[in-house]
Scaffold this motif. Sequence first.
Motif, PDB file in Angstrom:
ATOM      1  N   VAL A 169       0.812  -1.260   0.012  1.00 43.63           N
ATOM      2  CA  VAL A 169       0.090  -0.028   0.143  1.00 43.63           C
ATOM      3  C   VAL A 169       0.960   1.189  -0.030  1.00 43.63           C
ATOM      4  O   VAL A 169       1.517   1.593   1.109  1.00 43.63           O
ATOM      5  CB  VAL A 169      -0.865  -0.086   1.139  1.00 43.63           C
ATOM      6  CG1 VAL A 169      -1.704   1.345   1.292  1.00 43.63           C
ATOM      7  CG2 VAL A 169      -1.854  -1.472   1.391  1.00 43.63           C
ATOM      8  N   ASP A 170       0.810   1.844  -0.937  1.00 39.01           N
ATOM      9  CA  ASP A 170       1.554   3.333  -1.303  1.00 39.01           C
ATOM     10  C   ASP A 170       0.540   4.495  -1.058  1.00 39.01           C
ATOM     11  O   ASP A 170      -0.510   4.192  -1.034  1.00 39.01           O
ATOM     12  CB  ASP A 170       2.636   3.382  -2.358  1.00 39.01           C
ATOM     13  CG  ASP A 170       1.706   2.925  -3.875  1.00 39.01           C
ATOM     14  OD1 ASP A 170       0.454   3.071  -3.718  1.00 39.01           O
ATOM     15  OD2 ASP A 170       2.473   2.557  -4.561  1.00 39.01           O
ATOM     16  N   GLY A 171       1.313   5.649  -1.542  1.00 33.31           N
ATOM     17  CA  GLY A 171       0.564   6.941  -1.333  1.00 33.31           C
ATOM     18  C   GLY A 171      -0.624   6.813  -2.398  1.00 33.31           C
ATOM     19  O   GLY A 171      -1.633   7.240  -2.474  1.00 33.31           O
ATOM     20  N   THR A 172       0.004   6.320  -3.710  1.00 31.00           N
ATOM     21  CA  THR A 172      -1.334   6.203  -4.850  1.00 31.00           C
ATOM     22  C   THR A 172      -2.484   5.211  -4.597  1.00 31.00           C
ATOM     23  O   THR A 172      -3.559   5.755  -4.893  1.00 31.00           O
ATOM     24  CB  THR A 172      -0.535   5.514  -6.142  1.00 31.00           C
ATOM     25  OG1 THR A 172       0.608   6.381  -6.489  1.00 31.00           O
ATOM     26  CG2 THR A 172      -1.371   5.448  -7.223  1.00 31.00           C
ATOM     27  N   CYS A 173      -2.165   4.368  -3.854  1.00 34.99           N
ATOM     28  CA  CYS A 173      -3.187   3.245  -3.325  1.00 34.99           C
ATOM     29  C   CYS A 173      -4.013   3.969  -2.462  1.00 34.99           C
ATOM     30  O   CYS A 173      -5.374   3.836  -2.606  1.00 34.99           O
ATOM     31  CB  CYS A 173      -2.759   2.153  -3.035  1.00 34.99           C
ATOM     32  SG  CYS A 173      -1.804   0.960  -4.140  1.00 34.99           S
ATOM     33  N   LYS A 174      -3.697   4.727  -1.380  1.00 34.53           N
ATOM     34  CA  LYS A 174      -4.293   5.389  -0.483  1.00 34.53           C
ATOM     35  C   LYS A 174      -5.242   6.474  -1.009  1.00 34.53           C
ATOM     36  O   LYS A 174      -6.530   6.714  -0.660  1.00 34.53           O
ATOM     37  CB  LYS A 174      -3.295   6.063   0.552  1.00 34.53           C
ATOM     38  CG  LYS A 174      -2.668   4.870   1.400  1.00 34.53           C
ATOM     39  CD  LYS A 174      -1.826   5.830   2.473  1.00 34.53           C
ATOM     40  CE  LYS A 174      -1.109   4.734   3.232  1.00 34.53           C
ATOM     41  NZ  LYS A 174      -0.136   5.436   4.450  1.00 34.53           N
ATOM     42  N   GLU A 175      -4.734   7.348  -2.069  1.00 32.30           N
ATOM     43  CA  GLU A 175      -5.458   8.045  -2.809  1.00 32.30           C
ATOM     44  C   GLU A 175      -6.963   7.646  -3.695  1.00 32.30           C
ATOM     45  O   GLU A 175      -7.698   8.196  -3.522  1.00 32.30           O
ATOM     46  CB  GLU A 175      -4.497   9.075  -3.791  1.00 32.30           C
ATOM     47  CG  GLU A 175      -5.251  10.019  -4.425  1.00 32.30           C
ATOM     48  CD  GLU A 175      -4.386  10.798  -5.386  1.00 32.30           C
ATOM     49  OE1 GLU A 175      -4.700  11.817  -6.018  1.00 32.30           O
ATOM     50  OE2 GLU A 175      -3.169  10.287  -5.562  1.00 32.30           O
TER      51      GLU A 175
END
Length: 225
Positions: A169-175
Amino acid sequence: MTRFWRCLEELLGPAGVASLWQRRVGDEFATVKAAFLQARPKPAVSLPCPHECGCAHAVVRHDDGRIVAVCRCDPWNCDDIPLIDADLVVYELSWPKLGRALAGAFGFAAKGGGFKLPGTMQIGAYASAAVPVVLTIQHEPAEFRSVVAELAARLREPFILFAPTSRFVDGTCKELLANCRAGFFALESHVSLTTQGNLQARKTGAELFARFLPEEKEPQHENEG
């Protein structure tokens, strides 16, 4: 913390012979096998090197009935490994068994369904609003991000996403998840595996998932436009 969850992201399939599962989950293997694995009908034709060098040993059956795993490295590195038929049984994750166990642990309705996405399945629906509960098991960050992006684009509404761990889970996934008010939950952080093979949630589904229910609309009176 159970080693089972991380193992699911390490074994492709997730599937492997008993020795491979045992190497990954240790003393939990008998419990995991009884609760969540199923045997494939066809035996393995190769075995991973016990020294974890990255190669596979070919299974050779001799006329006298002996079975051995033969190193295929060049130059040759390992002695032949004597085997029995039980050593060649391939065990794979049973998605329905795991899905039903998670449904019981968190209190949502079990419901099977595919998205035609690799390693991804709907395993349930939460509350009367039938919020989709999805399980995905990926092995690389790019694969995980691709699944999250497609789920967000196709569902376009809140959903609950489980994965064995949160390491992809990275920033793109969280967004992407935030844009459709979806929630992500890592199983290794929220579920315990008992010695009897049951799953125990550390918090109830009501505590974790209530914020993903659709907002109730205020009733409109007759004189309102």
